[in-house]
Design an enzyme around this catalytic site. Structure first.
Site, mmCIF file in Angstrom:
data_model
loop_
_atom_site.group_PDB
_atom_site.id
_atom_site.type_symbol
_atom_site.label_atom_id
_atom_site.label_comp_id
_atom_site.label_asym_id
_atom_site.label_seq_id
_atom_site.Cartn_x
_atom_site.Cartn_y
_atom_site.Cartn_z
ATOM 1 N N TYR A 202 0.839 -1.208 0.000
ATOM 2 C CA TYR A 202 0.000 0.000 0.000
ATOM 3 C C TYR A 202 0.879 1.265 0.000
ATOM 4 O O TYR A 202 0.504 2.308 -0.518
ATOM 5 C CB TYR A 202 -0.968 -0.023 1.184
ATOM 6 N N LYS B 143 -3.153 8.519 2.795
ATOM 7 C CA LYS B 143 -4.411 8.343 3.548
ATOM 8 C C LYS B 143 -4.257 8.843 4.985
ATOM 9 O O LYS B 143 -5.222 9.355 5.568
ATOM 10 C CB LYS B 143 -4.832 6.875 3.539
#
Ligand code: NAD
Length: 264
Positions: free
Chosen positions: A156, A163
């Site tokens: 990720y 995020k």
């Protein structure tokens, strides 16, 4: 409960196709009476978004690439002209170079770091500031995040960092706009098969891991996210702002794989 969103008008950003999380949210809002406007990124996606918008009774479609701030301004101007005000926005936009959604986070390039941050994080702040000007009677804003922001998920990488910044933005924006009656929240969704989701290396393995190890022993759907979004965008949650609400079958509360998973 019916008609929760009657009389409410909102902007949905991030529908690419009928697998998009933003589409799940749109269906839930429209079913409760919301009137929706949609943005699409480029004409190819526009062709897919147009019939979906029609399904929920909308002919209000606007092109928008958040890297081009003039296109964001044009969206806000078009909404001001047609509706004069806005009750909610949904920001379901994320992007990072696929070649960096694998391997080491440490290898992230400066160019992709900046681009990922602008598209996946800062665009929410830029849109929020403009949308707030149309929310003179208060409103709600929602963005989409993922648990890779607080805990390390394989591959990720830079999206996790973006995020984390996006979640911090939610809290700062909530504080900025609270006195104007504008609420700002995020949903942290579990992994779902979408275009963006498929860009992450080994996405299939992550889906299967969450399905085996989350308390509910299933992955979530765009309709699960849509229904939670309905709560956060409607008056049902009028006491809630600055919240990161997990819709992930409870995966975020776990600290180790289930014993069944360890034994197989
Ligand atoms: P999706 O591919 O259907 O949607 C992503 C959207 O971002 C697309 O509509 C795309 O056009 C838009 N976008 C990308 N770059 C843009 C730009 N420069 N300007 C305007 N729009 C742009 O995938 P999705 O999974 O529905 O993603 C929606 C949001 O949900 C993203 O923020 C994603 O990070 C987040 N999310 C996804 C998952 C998942 O597993 N799919 C889990 C948690 C959070």
């Amino acid at each position: 409960m019916n008609g929760l969103m009657n009389g409410k008008r909102g902007l949905i950003m991030g529908v690419a196709n009928n697998h998009s999380i933003a589409w799940g949210i749109s269906k839930a809002l429209a079913a409760q009476g919301a009137e929706l406007a949609f943005t699409y990124q480029g004409e190819a996606l526009g062709k897919r978004v147009k019939p979906l918008a029609a399904e929920v009774g909308s002919d209000f479609l606007l092109p928008c690439d958040v890297e081009d701030i003039a296109s964001v301004d044009a969206v806000i101007a078009a909404i001001k002209e047609r509706w004069g005000r806005l009750d909610f926005i949904v920001h379901a936009i994320g992007f990072s170079d696929k070649s960096e959604l694998k391997g080491l986070y440490a290898d992230t390039t400066r160019d992709n770091f900046s681009r990922t941050m602008v598209i996946s994080c800062f665009s929410f702040t830029e849109i929020a500031r403009r949308a707030a000007e149309l929310m003179s009677e208060g409103g709600t804003m929602l963005t989409l995040t993922y648990g890779g922001s607080t805990r390390v998920m394989p591959n990720y990488n830079v999206m996790g960092v973006a995020k984390a910044a996006l979640e911090a933005s939610v809290r700062y924006l909530a504080a900025d706009y609270g006195t104007r009656g504008i609420r700002v929240n995020a949903i942290s969704a579990g992994p779902i098969r979408t275009l963006a989701g498929a860009g992450i290396s080994d996405a299939r393995a992550m889906l299967s891991w969450q399905q085996k190890n989350s308390p509910l022993r299933r992955t979530v759907t765009i309709d699960d996210v849509g229904n939670s979004a309905l709560y956060l965008l409607s008056d049902l949650s009028r006491g809630v702002t600055g919240e990161i609400h997990y819709v992930d079958s409870g995966y975020n509360i776990t600290s180790m794989p289930t014993l069944e998973a360890l034994r197989t």
